[in-house]
Design an enzyme around this catalytic site. Sequence first.
Site, mmCIF file in Angstrom:
data_model
loop_
_atom_site.group_PDB
_atom_site.id
_atom_site.type_symbol
_atom_site.label_atom_id
_atom_site.label_comp_id
_atom_site.label_asym_id
_atom_site.label_seq_id
_atom_site.Cartn_x
_atom_site.Cartn_y
_atom_site.Cartn_z
ATOM 1 N N TRP A 18 10.794 -11.716 -6.935
ATOM 2 C CA TRP A 18 11.457 -12.730 -7.752
ATOM 3 C C TRP A 18 10.587 -13.986 -7.806
ATOM 4 C CZ3 TRP A 18 14.879 -16.904 -5.481
ATOM 5 C CH2 TRP A 18 15.480 -17.679 -6.483
ATOM 6 N N ASP A 52 11.648 -4.787 -3.297
ATOM 7 C CA ASP A 52 12.825 -5.132 -4.091
ATOM 8 C C ASP A 52 12.416 -5.924 -5.327
ATOM 9 O OD1 ASP A 52 15.957 -5.537 -4.146
ATOM 10 O OD2 ASP A 52 15.076 -7.505 -4.566
ATOM 11 N N TYR A 54 13.774 -10.098 -13.654
ATOM 12 C CA TYR A 54 12.687 -10.939 -13.161
ATOM 13 C C TYR A 54 11.544 -10.956 -14.182
ATOM 14 C CZ TYR A 54 14.945 -10.563 -8.531
ATOM 15 O OH TYR A 54 15.835 -10.592 -7.473
ATOM 16 N N SER A 72 24.980 -7.154 -5.414
ATOM 17 C CA SER A 72 24.372 -8.414 -5.004
ATOM 18 C C SER A 72 25.335 -9.559 -5.272
ATOM 19 C CB SER A 72 23.057 -8.648 -5.765
ATOM 20 O OG SER A 72 22.490 -9.901 -5.433
ATOM 21 N N GLN A 79 23.445 -7.726 -1.556
ATOM 22 C CA GLN A 79 22.261 -8.585 -1.466
ATOM 23 C C GLN A 79 22.660 -10.042 -1.725
ATOM 24 O OE1 GLN A 79 18.057 -9.216 -3.778
ATOM 25 N NE2 GLN A 79 18.558 -7.111 -3.221
ATOM 26 N N ARG A 113 7.130 -25.047 -4.414
ATOM 27 C CA ARG A 113 8.205 -24.591 -5.294
ATOM 28 C C ARG A 113 9.068 -25.756 -5.778
ATOM 29 N NH1 ARG A 113 11.251 -19.292 -3.502
ATOM 30 N NH2 ARG A 113 9.192 -18.531 -4.062
ATOM 31 N N SER A 136 3.121 -15.875 -2.697
ATOM 32 C CA SER A 136 2.165 -16.168 -3.758
ATOM 33 C C SER A 136 0.737 -15.975 -3.262
ATOM 34 C CB SER A 136 2.354 -17.596 -4.288
ATOM 35 O OG SER A 136 2.263 -18.530 -3.231
ATOM 36 N N GLN A 168 0.640 -15.277 3.307
ATOM 37 C CA GLN A 168 2.051 -15.540 3.577
ATOM 38 C C GLN A 168 2.763 -14.281 4.044
ATOM 39 O OE1 GLN A 168 2.919 -17.123 -0.346
ATOM 40 N NE2 GLN A 168 3.102 -19.192 0.467
ATOM 41 N N GLU A 222 1.817 -13.499 7.727
ATOM 42 C CA GLU A 222 2.493 -14.380 8.679
ATOM 43 C C GLU A 222 3.964 -14.020 8.842
ATOM 44 O OE1 GLU A 222 1.364 -16.811 10.858
ATOM 45 O OE2 GLU A 222 -0.440 -15.693 10.309
#
Length: 336
Positions: free
Chosen positions: A21, A49, A54, A152, A177, A228, A287, A291, A294
């Site tokens: 997403w 997912d 999206y 969801s 979800q 963001r 992105s 990430q 980690e």
Amino acid sequence: MQFRYLGNSGFKISEITYGNWLTHGSQVENDTAAACVRAALDAGITTFDTADVYANTAAETVLGEALKGERRQSLEIFTKVFGPTGPKGHNDVGLSRKHILESIDGSLARLQTDYVDLYQAHRFDYFTPLEETMQAFADIVRQGKALYIGVSEWTADQLRAGAALAKELNVQLISNQPEYSALWRVIEAEVVPTSKELGISQIVWSPVAQGVLSGKYKPGAPLPEGSRATDEKGGAGAVKRWLSDDVLTRVQELTPIAQEIGLTPAQLAVAWVLQNDNVATAIIGASRPEQVVENVKASGVTIPAELLGRIDDVLGGAVERDPSHTSTRSPRTREA
């Protein structure tokens, strides 16, 4: 990577799910998206997912291309149906039989697969009889286009009604979800207890509260460039609710708690949602491949009870717990 059963089924998924997403098909270039998926696979993530809505179907296409060549049986691929897609005509939205049956075929083509492991109702549809929706999902399962069904952001009452119909139709409704994080706990009072009773697991999104729990937003400081919160098309609206100095000050106090168990604040946030035994997996986005690398370190972590108590004390009144918020997630108006 650790694995958990999804709902009352024999189906296992990775504790960390890679979700796309706001990223694939919009926020990041396709080669970067592919690198993130590669990093997820290399880190042991097997569950992915997405949703047809999206980037107006582009995210599914990017994910399908990124996973091409992988052994299908070793992956768990989830997608969703509800939101407006394509030209967004009057039947291009919702959970009608027409939209569901047409949407699954489009999703399978874009994902380059014969079936999805989990097909989810992205929201509750107040304009379509639930019987019609569940029958369409059951038919998709019987056709072999989906193995299991999920939903969801459904309320406890909606979950109960959906589960009853699924049982009558002899199909397995095994997941919900919702948004869930140390700051957003609205599912705990009603949705989680009902889900446990029904054999439904949570697949939670935004465990890091749109990045706020990473600690990168500082009280009284300018928003980090490229974050963001500065991207109006990439989720800035969802972040703004957490940007008060009170919330950000509290979040900064989580850093020493995370350090006590060798985690970053973001890893602590992901590990925190996984302490809930009704949560099967936490969805992370990325992105950059780094990430992913980690965040997967949150898998398998046990947070001592004493530290969980300290997290509660630190966040205090900043935590949102009102279960009525779930009922606002599904639209009660229909534009098309």
